[in-house]
Motif scaffolding. Structure first.
Motif, PDB file in Angstrom:
ATOM      1  N   ALA A 292       0.838  -1.204   0.000  1.00 21.48           N
ATOM      2  CA  ALA A 292       0.000   0.000   0.000  1.00 21.48           C
ATOM      3  C   ALA A 292       0.873   1.254   0.000  1.00 21.48           C
ATOM      4  O   ALA A 292       0.597   2.224  -0.723  1.00 21.48           O
ATOM      5  CB  ALA A 292      -0.924  -0.003   1.220  1.00 21.48           C
ATOM      6  N   SER A 293       1.947   1.236   0.796  1.00 25.39           N
ATOM      7  CA  SER A 293       2.867   2.379   0.833  1.00 25.39           C
ATOM      8  C   SER A 293       3.515   2.606  -0.520  1.00 25.39           C
ATOM      9  O   SER A 293       3.677   3.738  -0.978  1.00 25.39           O
ATOM     10  CB  SER A 293       3.951   2.157   1.890  1.00 25.39           C
ATOM     11  OG  SER A 293       3.417   2.240   3.189  1.00 25.39           O
ATOM     12  N   ARG A 294       3.870   1.516  -1.201  1.00 25.64           N
ATOM     13  CA  ARG A 294       4.502   1.640  -2.519  1.00 25.64           C
ATOM     14  C   ARG A 294       3.509   2.181  -3.542  1.00 25.64           C
ATOM     15  O   ARG A 294       3.849   2.993  -4.398  1.00 25.64           O
ATOM     16  CB  ARG A 294       5.045   0.286  -2.961  1.00 25.64           C
ATOM     17  CG  ARG A 294       6.282  -0.139  -2.176  1.00 25.64           C
ATOM     18  CD  ARG A 294       6.691  -1.558  -2.442  1.00 25.64           C
ATOM     19  NE  ARG A 294       7.214  -1.750  -3.787  1.00 25.64           N
ATOM     20  CZ  ARG A 294       7.707  -2.901  -4.225  1.00 25.64           C
ATOM     21  NH1 ARG A 294       7.729  -3.953  -3.429  1.00 25.64           N
ATOM     22  NH2 ARG A 294       8.170  -3.004  -5.441  1.00 25.64           N
ATOM     23  N   ILE A 295       2.265   1.722  -3.454  1.00 29.16           N
ATOM     24  CA  ILE A 295       1.236   2.200  -4.380  1.00 29.16           C
ATOM     25  C   ILE A 295       1.024   3.699  -4.220  1.00 29.16           C
ATOM     26  O   ILE A 295       0.830   4.430  -5.189  1.00 29.16           O
ATOM     27  CB  ILE A 295      -0.089   1.445  -4.164  1.00 29.16           C
ATOM     28  CG1 ILE A 295       0.059  -0.010  -4.616  1.00 29.16           C
ATOM     29  CG2 ILE A 295      -1.235   2.111  -4.926  1.00 29.16           C
ATOM     30  CD1 ILE A 295      -1.110  -0.894  -4.245  1.00 29.16           C
ATOM     31  N   LEU A 296       1.096   4.175  -2.975  1.00 32.02           N
ATOM     32  CA  LEU A 296       0.893   5.600  -2.710  1.00 32.02           C
ATOM     33  C   LEU A 296       2.170   6.418  -2.903  1.00 32.02           C
ATOM     34  O   LEU A 296       2.189   7.605  -2.622  1.00 32.02           O
ATOM     35  CB  LEU A 296       0.355   5.789  -1.282  1.00 32.02           C
ATOM     36  CG  LEU A 296      -1.051   5.233  -1.051  1.00 32.02           C
ATOM     37  CD1 LEU A 296      -1.461   5.384   0.411  1.00 32.02           C
ATOM     38  CD2 LEU A 296      -2.064   5.916  -1.950  1.00 32.02           C
ATOM     39  N   GLY A 297       3.236   5.772  -3.373  1.00 34.01           N
ATOM     40  CA  GLY A 297       4.475   6.485  -3.675  1.00 34.01           C
ATOM     41  C   GLY A 297       5.297   6.831  -2.454  1.00 34.01           C
ATOM     42  O   GLY A 297       6.147   7.723  -2.499  1.00 34.01           O
ATOM     43  N   MET A 298       5.061   6.111  -1.333  1.00 36.17           N
ATOM     44  CA  MET A 298       5.789   6.416  -0.097  1.00 36.17           C
ATOM     45  C   MET A 298       6.947   5.452   0.142  1.00 36.17           C
ATOM     46  O   MET A 298       7.542   5.431   1.214  1.00 36.17           O
ATOM     47  CB  MET A 298       4.832   6.391   1.092  1.00 36.17           C
ATOM     48  CG  MET A 298       3.779   7.478   1.015  1.00 36.17           C
ATOM     49  SD  MET A 298       2.709   7.520   2.453  1.00 36.17           S
ATOM     50  CE  MET A 298       1.850   5.968   2.289  1.00 36.17           C
ATOM     51  N   GLY A 299       7.254   4.640  -0.875  1.00 37.75           N
ATOM     52  CA  GLY A 299       8.404   3.747  -0.761  1.00 37.75           C
ATOM     53  C   GLY A 299       8.128   2.530   0.094  1.00 37.75           C
ATOM     54  O   GLY A 299       7.015   2.286   0.552  1.00 37.75           O
ATOM     55  N   ASP A 300       9.173   1.754   0.337  1.00 38.01           N
ATOM     56  CA  ASP A 300       9.076   0.519   1.115  1.00 38.01           C
ATOM     57  C   ASP A 300      10.433   0.246   1.749  1.00 38.01           C
ATOM     58  O   ASP A 300      11.160  -0.655   1.338  1.00 38.01           O
ATOM     59  CB  ASP A 300       8.646  -0.630   0.198  1.00 38.01           C
ATOM     60  CG  ASP A 300       8.418  -1.943   0.954  1.00 38.01           C
ATOM     61  OD1 ASP A 300       8.567  -1.933   2.187  1.00 38.01           O
ATOM     62  OD2 ASP A 300       8.113  -2.956   0.306  1.00 38.01           O
ATOM     63  N   LEU A 301      10.749   1.034   2.752  1.00 32.85           N
ATOM     64  CA  LEU A 301      12.072   0.953   3.373  1.00 32.85           C
ATOM     65  C   LEU A 301      12.322  -0.389   4.057  1.00 32.85           C
ATOM     66  O   LEU A 301      13.441  -0.888   4.064  1.00 32.85           O
ATOM     67  CB  LEU A 301      12.256   2.091   4.383  1.00 32.85           C
ATOM     68  CG  LEU A 301      12.604   3.461   3.787  1.00 32.85           C
ATOM     69  CD1 LEU A 301      12.660   4.511   4.876  1.00 32.85           C
ATOM     70  CD2 LEU A 301      13.936   3.411   3.041  1.00 32.85           C
ATOM     71  N   LEU A 302      11.267  -0.989   4.642  1.00 36.30           N
ATOM     72  CA  LEU A 302      11.456  -2.250   5.358  1.00 36.30           C
ATOM     73  C   LEU A 302      11.922  -3.360   4.417  1.00 36.30           C
ATOM     74  O   LEU A 302      12.831  -4.120   4.732  1.00 36.30           O
ATOM     75  CB  LEU A 302      10.155  -2.668   6.053  1.00 36.30           C
ATOM     76  CG  LEU A 302       9.758  -1.839   7.278  1.00 36.30           C
ATOM     77  CD1 LEU A 302       8.400  -2.274   7.801  1.00 36.30           C
ATOM     78  CD2 LEU A 302      10.803  -1.974   8.381  1.00 36.30           C
ATOM     79  N   THR A 303      11.300  -3.446   3.233  1.00 36.55           N
ATOM     80  CA  THR A 303      11.725  -4.455   2.259  1.00 36.55           C
ATOM     81  C   THR A 303      13.129  -4.167   1.757  1.00 36.55           C
ATOM     82  O   THR A 303      13.938  -5.081   1.565  1.00 36.55           O
ATOM     83  CB  THR A 303      10.740  -4.511   1.076  1.00 36.55           C
ATOM     84  OG1 THR A 303       9.443  -4.868   1.574  1.00 36.55           O
ATOM     85  CG2 THR A 303      11.174  -5.548   0.041  1.00 36.55           C
TER      86      THR A 303
END
Length: 488
Positions: A292-303
């Motif tokens: 969901a964060s990636r879809i909203l353009g907020m990245g995915d730091l945990l991955t």
């Protein structure tokens, strides 16, 4: 890349809300219309879109949103929550049997990547759970399916049980399970047959295998690039087999991502893994909140952190840091770092995990050309041991020999050596706390819009360092606010 169009459309929609002190009913209707269109264009199931928009609109109509100080942020938070819920709230682990072996049955149509996914899963269990899996080749219909699984097993160093193509698949599974018990394998992964479309003969065979093996997991492998057909396929298999989870493959391809947003809502079964690459290590646990964060353009730091940790070696990192500080970083170290980066996957996918970088126009086409990277390695491999460890000895005659040995033009060898030296000096200055002149040096190396760029990074975009830093800081701030809002 999956969701790219959806992300761009949603970000544009939210940008229109920013700067407004209040959001009117008209603004909200317009926003909901844009969200609906964005989801439909991403090939999300119509019923899922309708329910999603209805939930977001109902929550957004609250006075705290329409009259709040940050209405745009509140709506982003609501959309983030509902996207996460639609995809399943949280990651769902594999079922595990109390007795060994745990039996995993793979199902799906031909071409979805079922056999490759079976190998990827075996490798994942082997590496992360210290498991001893066994693969069973139960697809006796597709040409060379058994041979393919044997090759996959060899790649991941996992044994494959097979009895050719002239034996009933149910008998093969029975003999394979007996072998697993004898060898004390703790996981068994059954690669079943597929068809070009769902038919009764296929389903009857799968039901027979299910009745015999009594699997702890029935994982349905679905090609994300087929869009709404993927959802129909999942529904058809689930009706007959009652699958326990879904694996989405080819999520890194040119797909609109609708399958990932629709399958959970339609089948009520979790997406457990996603395949995002061709390497055997490219199988990731599906985290709805991160997606969901990636879809909203907020990245995915945990991955991104998890990918980094897989290739992290504390002793090697400490040794590398010391070499950088002493300015003894050489071509052997450079080659080792290139190999580590390549293991983490395509650069453009890694960049999208950094908050603020997901759909940045300047970084949209960032990538390392595999051919250029191969050329770079060829240049280094053509050096002698002394030349790799002591680049200062690379005089004109040595460079000519290296160019000839690597089949690369001399100007490319000269440019690579020059840029390596600049990068080495930059790393030394940064590691010793000297940030002055870093931007100018980045310009020279080619990472700030000037110069020709490092070999293998010719497609890297031009983005000013100040702008990149400002963008990352801004998005970190927004992500922190969103995290606080999630707690309430």
């Amino acid at each position: 890349m999956a969701f790219e169009g959806l992300t761009e459309r949603l970000q544009k929609t939210f940008r229109n809300l920013r700067g407004k002190g209040k959001v009117s009913e008209s603004d909200l209707r317009s926003t909901m219309r844009e969200i609906r269109l964005a989801l439909l264009e991403a090939d999300v199931n119509f019923t899922v879109v309708r329910n999603f928009v209805k939930k977001v609109q109902t929550r957004a109509k609250g006075a705290d949103v329409l009259e709040g100080l940050n209405p745009a942020q509140q709506i982003v938070k609501i959309v983030d929550d509902e996207l996460t819920k639609t995809m399943g709230k949280e990651a769902t682990p594999l079922n595990k049997s109390e007795k060994i072996p745990t039996v995993i049955m793979m199902a799906g149509l031909q071409g979805a990547g079922k056999t490759t996914t079976a190998g990827k899963l075996a490798l994942k269990l082997k590496n992360e759970n210290k498991a001893r899996p066994l693969l069973i080749a139960a697809d006796v219909y597709r040409p060379a399916a058994v041979d393919q699984l044997v090759q996959v097993g060899q790649q991941v160093n996992v044994p494959v049980f097979q009895q050719g193509v002239d034996v009933d698949p149910v008998d093969i599974v029975k003999a394979g399970l007996d072998q697993a018990k004898k060898d004390k394998n703790d996981y068994v992964i059954i690669d079943t047959a597929g068809r070009l479309q769902i038919d009764q003969k296929l389903m009857d065979e799968l039901k027979r295998i299910k009745a015999l093996a009594n699997p702890d997991e029935i994982l349905l492998v679905v090609d994300a690039m087929t869009g709404q057909n993927a959802v129909s396929t999942a529904q058809g298999f689930n009706d007959d087999l009652d699958v326990s989870g879904v694996v989405l493959t080819k999520l890194d391809g040119d797909t609109r991502g609708g399958a990932a947003l629709s399958i959970r809502a339609v089948t009520k079964k979790p997406i457990k893994f996603v395949g995002q690459g061709e390497k055997m290590t490219d199988l990731d646990v599906f985290h709805p909140d991160r997606m969901a964060s990636r879809i909203l353009g907020m990245g995915d730091l945990l991955t991104l952190i998890e990918k980094t940790q897989k290739n992290y070696d504390k002793k090697q990192t400490q040794k590398l840091t010391e070499k950088i500080q002493k300015n003894t970083f050489d071509f052997n170290d450079f080659l080792a770092q290139i190999n580590k980066i390549q293991k983490m996957g395509p650069l453009k996918n890694l960049i999208k995990m950094i908050p603020g970088m997901a759909n940045n126009p300047a970084l949209k086409n960032a990538n390392m050309n595999p051919k250029d990277m191969a050329h770079l390695k060829a240049v280094i491999y053509s050096m002698t041991k002394e030349e790799r460890t002591n680049p200062d000895v690379l005089n004109p005659s040595r460079r000519k020999r290296i160019a000839k040995g690597s089949a690369r033009p001399i100007h490319e060898v000269n440019r690579m050596i020059k840029q390596f030296n600049m990068m080495k000096n930059m790393m030394n200055k940064v590691s010793n706390g000297n940030m002055s002149g870093m931007s100018n040096m980045m310009n020279q190396v080619g990472m700030n819009g000037a110069g020709s760029g490092m070999p293998g990074m010719n497609n890297m975009p031009k983005m000013p360092m100040k702008k990149m830093s400002k963008q990352m800081k801004k998005n970190r701030h927004l992500k922190q606010k969103l995290r606080k809002l999630r707690k309430h």
